[in-house]
Enzyme design. Structure first.
Site, PDB file in Angstrom:
ATOM      1  CD  GLU A 139      -2.962  -0.827  -0.007  1.00 35.32           C
ATOM      2  OE1 GLU A 139      -3.605   0.239  -0.076  1.00 35.32           O
ATOM      3  OE2 GLU A 139      -3.043  -1.721  -0.868  1.00 35.32           O
TER       4      GLU A 139
ATOM      5  CD1 TRP B  26      -1.078  -0.603  -3.942  1.00 35.79           C
ATOM      6  CD2 TRP B  26      -1.385   0.474  -5.876  1.00 35.79           C
ATOM      7  NE1 TRP B  26      -1.548  -1.517  -4.851  1.00 35.79           N
ATOM      8  CE2 TRP B  26      -1.755  -0.888  -6.052  1.00 35.79           C
ATOM      9  CE3 TRP B  26      -1.498   1.335  -6.953  1.00 35.79           C
ATOM     10  CZ2 TRP B  26      -2.221  -1.384  -7.256  1.00 35.79           C
ATOM     11  CZ3 TRP B  26      -1.967   0.838  -8.170  1.00 35.79           C
ATOM     12  CH2 TRP B  26      -2.323  -0.509  -8.307  1.00 35.79           C
TER      13      TRP B  26
ATOM     14  CD1 TRP C   4     -18.631  13.683 -18.365  1.00 32.05           C
ATOM     15  CD2 TRP C   4     -19.045  11.795 -17.235  1.00 32.05           C
ATOM     16  NE1 TRP C   4     -17.446  13.011 -18.242  1.00 32.05           N
ATOM     17  CE2 TRP C   4     -17.661  11.846 -17.543  1.00 32.05           C
ATOM     18  CE3 TRP C   4     -19.543  10.700 -16.525  1.00 32.05           C
ATOM     19  CZ2 TRP C   4     -16.775  10.846 -17.169  1.00 32.05           C
ATOM     20  CZ3 TRP C   4     -18.660   9.711 -16.147  1.00 32.05           C
ATOM     21  CH2 TRP C   4     -17.299   9.778 -16.466  1.00 32.05           C
TER      22      TRP C   4
ATOM     23  CG  ASN D  97      -8.694   2.509   0.492  1.00 34.64           C
ATOM     24  OD1 ASN D  97      -8.568   3.563  -0.114  1.00 34.64           O
ATOM     25  ND2 ASN D  97      -8.297   1.350  -0.013  1.00 34.64           N
TER      26      ASN D  97
ATOM     27  CD1 TRP E  84     -13.976  11.496 -14.984  1.00 33.97           C
ATOM     28  CD2 TRP E  84     -12.450  12.419 -13.651  1.00 33.97           C
ATOM     29  NE1 TRP E  84     -13.031  12.071 -15.788  1.00 33.97           N
ATOM     30  CE2 TRP E  84     -12.077  12.645 -15.000  1.00 33.97           C
ATOM     31  CE3 TRP E  84     -11.640  12.907 -12.632  1.00 33.97           C
ATOM     32  CZ2 TRP E  84     -10.926  13.345 -15.355  1.00 33.97           C
ATOM     33  CZ3 TRP E  84     -10.480  13.603 -12.967  1.00 33.97           C
ATOM     34  CH2 TRP E  84     -10.141  13.823 -14.325  1.00 33.97           C
TER      35      TRP E  84
ATOM     36  CD1 TRP F 194     -12.083  11.605  -6.737  1.00 31.41           C
ATOM     37  CD2 TRP F 194     -13.894  10.694  -7.654  1.00 31.41           C
ATOM     38  NE1 TRP F 194     -13.014  11.448  -5.737  1.00 31.41           N
ATOM     39  CE2 TRP F 194     -14.150  10.899  -6.280  1.00 31.41           C
ATOM     40  CE3 TRP F 194     -14.894  10.122  -8.426  1.00 31.41           C
ATOM     41  CZ2 TRP F 194     -15.346  10.555  -5.679  1.00 31.41           C
ATOM     42  CZ3 TRP F 194     -16.092   9.787  -7.839  1.00 31.41           C
ATOM     43  CH2 TRP F 194     -16.308  10.011  -6.474  1.00 31.41           C
TER      44      TRP F 194
END
Length: 473
Positions: free
Chosen positions: A267, A270, A298, A333, A351, A374
């Protein structure tokens, strides 16, 4: 002569590269100015994010002022430095920890030009990550776009150890330089609507030790269960710099091997991978990284967006997560991924709307670490999230909150429902609604969309955008 230490997102004295080098390189005749620059243009009013960060700055200032003085300069950064130079003519050095992405990177480039023009030597350091954005490359020198090969290289590299700062308070210039600016800052602190008390480097260290001692071994199992609340809760301390990434890594490595430990290390990788991505794609908050998704049409229903924000979508796991965010400025999360997918794929809402809302609401929001994420929720980022990966909110709830404990905590109108209905209250008959005193459309909303239908619709929309992109090449 005067040396400036410019604090930003590094609100600690120990294991701070720039501060370490300030004292390491200090001449006998030098004095140190400790500076925090406040730019009102960065404020996000009525924001958990804003209030959490400045609660941390307040604590840092209070602690630091027992050993010297944190000078506050208020306004545009360059104008602030011009004023500082006029007031302190013998200022000739500045130290700071670098930003490589977003607003901070742009600000630093402009500031460096000012330092050069005014013959102020500047010294910047990669302090916020175990490895900088230029350290990990493919054999051909290109940056990675896929996480797994990046991780394989990252995990093999030697990590830096924490630095012990020899803080010398006798060298700190403690006279208040800008009392008006300090008064403005005091007024800002008084306007904090959501004061946070779990702040400061000592609290960060305590939180780190609590997580490592109690939860890291089972992290791989417990991190996805929101009712257990067994994630580290360290992201905000890393964002503010109240916790050093080197200190965290060093403490983790002291632990015996466990699957949870290895999962948590991944993690942290990441976090560094996304920092590299954001640095390479500085416009990622506004422009899709994957250009083939720039033609999505959208729907952007304001009504549905408001329902999502309030936690009134009729999908209990979505509503519980969004209400937790409204109540606390934090969200588990796993749930961040589920609510993001729901907004973008089920509701077909841009987004960027979600990005801006998370930026305002999340105390640990950090686009450089994909806290917000996002681009990936929308599948417009890297290949980490293919566009056809669309979370089913009901099955996700059944998998990660099977007994409905988390839902019951944040959606109390469903607390009396049996386990087989708490994830799908819309399946209740009229008689059952009467029995459990939970009335659809009154005490709890009907689902605002049909997930199965909307999933198909989203995939078609993403495929349509890809086709249009190809036709224009």
């Amino acid at each position: 002569m005067k040396t400036v230490m410019w604090f930003r997102q590094d609100l600690r004295l120990d294991d701070n590269k720039a501060l370490y080098n300030v004292f390491h390189n200090l001449n006998d005749e030098d004095e140190v100015l400790l500076i925090f620059q406040v730019n009102p243009k960065q404020f996000i009013n009525q924001s958990y994010n804003h209030d959490a960060f400045f609660s941390s700055v307040k604590k840092f200032r209070t602690d630091l002022n027992t050993q010297g003085h944190l000078q506050i300069i208020y306004g545009d950064p360059i104008e602030s430095f011009k004023t500082l130079k006029k007031s302190v003519s013998d200022w000739n050095k500045i130290y700071f920890n670098e930003d490589t992405s977003g607003y901070g990177a742009k600000r630093d480039l402009i500031a460096i030009e000012f330092f050069k023009e005014n013959k102020i030597s500047f010294h910047s350091y990669q302090n916020n990550y175990l490895h900088g954005v230029k350290e990990i490359k493919k054999e051909n020198g290109e940056d990675y776009k896929v996480f797994t090969p990046y991780y394989r290289k990252w995990i093999e590299l030697t990590k830096e150890t924490p630095l012990k700062v020899k803080f010398n308070k006798s060298k700190i210039y403690s006279e208040v330089l800008f009392p008006t600016d300090e008064q403005k800052f005091d007024q800002l602190l008084k306007k904090i609507n959501h004061p946070f008390d779990k702040v400061g480097s000592e609290t960060a260290i305590q939180s780190m030790k609590k997580f490592i001692n109690n939860d890291i071994c089972e992290y791989h199992k417990s991190r996805d269960i929101p009712s257990l609340d067994k994630t580290s809760h360290l992201s905000n301390y890393l964002r503010t710099g109240e916790l050093s990434i080197r200190t965290l890594w060093n403490e983790i490595e002291k632990q015996n091997y466990s699957e949870g430990k290895e999962t948590f290390k991944k993690e942290l990788c990441w976090r560094e991978f996304y920092n590299m991505i954001y640095t390479n794609y500085p416009n990622q908050k506004e422009t899709p990284i994957k250009e083939q998704f720039m033609f999505i049409e959208w729907e952007n229903s304001q009504e549905k967006f408001e329902a999502w924000k309030k936690g009134e979508t009729g999908y209990p796991i979505i509503d519980a997560a969004m209400r937790q965010l409204l109540k606390s400025g934090w969200m588990h999360n796993r749930l961040r991924m589920i609510v993001s997918s729901f907004l973008v794929k089920d509701l077909l809402i841009d987004w960027r709307w979600g990005e801006k809302y998370f930026q305002k609401m999340l105390i640990d929001y950090d686009p450089a670490s994909n806290i917000g994420g996002w681009q990936w929720a929308a599948s417009t980022g890297t290949d980490a999230a293919p566009y056809f990966r669309i979370f089913n909110p009901t099955t996700q709830a059944q998998k990660f909150d099977p007994d409905g404990k988390y839902i019951s905590k944040y959606v109390p109108e469903l607390v009396n429902l049996p386990q087989n209905y708490i994830h799908q209250p819309d399946k209740l008959s009229k008689d059952q609604q009467q029995k459990y005193k939970m009335f659809l459309g009154e005490t709890y909303p009907y689902p605002i969309v049909n997930h199965k239908e909307r999933r198909k619709n989203a995939i078609l929309e993403f495929e349509s955008s890809k086709s249009k992109y190809r036709s224009e090449q």
